[in-house]
Enzyme design. Sequence first.
Site, PDB file in Angstrom:
ATOM      1  N   CYS A  34       0.829  -1.210   0.000  1.00 38.06           N
ATOM      2  CA  CYS A  34       0.000   0.000   0.000  1.00 38.06           C
ATOM      3  C   CYS A  34       0.864   1.261   0.000  1.00 38.06           C
ATOM      4  O   CYS A  34       1.617   1.505   0.938  1.00 38.06           O
ATOM      5  CB  CYS A  34      -0.901  -0.041   1.238  1.00 38.06           C
ATOM      6  SG  CYS A  34      -1.769   1.489   1.609  1.00 38.06           S
ATOM      7  N   CYS A  48       0.335   3.627   2.954  1.00 40.37           N
ATOM      8  CA  CYS A  48       0.898   3.018   4.167  1.00 40.37           C
ATOM      9  C   CYS A  48       2.395   3.274   4.236  1.00 40.37           C
ATOM     10  O   CYS A  48       2.939   3.585   5.298  1.00 40.37           O
ATOM     11  CB  CYS A  48       0.634   1.511   4.194  1.00 40.37           C
ATOM     12  SG  CYS A  48      -1.108   1.071   4.202  1.00 40.37           S
TER      13      CYS A  48
END
Length: 155
Positions: free
Chosen positions: A68, A71
């Site tokens: 991600c 993230c």
Amino acid sequence: MFSIQLSSFSTMGKCASKHQIDGGESSHFNFAGGNVHLVSSQEDWEGKLSEANREGKIVLANFSASWCGPCKLIAPYYAELSEKYPSLMFLLIDVDEMTDLSTSYDIKATPSIFFLKNGEQINKLVGCNKPELLKKITAILDSQPESSCLQPQPQ
């Protein structure tokens, strides 16, 4: 572990689904640093929550994924905050490794950061929003009884 093919899109700093783990790809986080504790089992999770309860700490549980983008963007800041605010417990949960835990928290997007006090959710942040994360941390610390242990550590 479940596998769902990632629809390659991200909206407002959130990865909106999970991706298929390739046999050769490591899904372990390599961006946990500072005072961030990687939770890799149900026993780790329960142990960290128990430890936080004993020590009177509020837990920040960051549900993330190694694939991600948002993230990865917030990870260094999250690690920095973990060193600045040692009175809080910073946890990192890989949604692909901890699917049962992620499902129990109804994770629909990553990163999703839950703020827990005595195991109960008191706040939540979804997405990569550094100013909002700091704002929520500050608000939580400001609501706690006065104590020198709640102050940020000098850098």
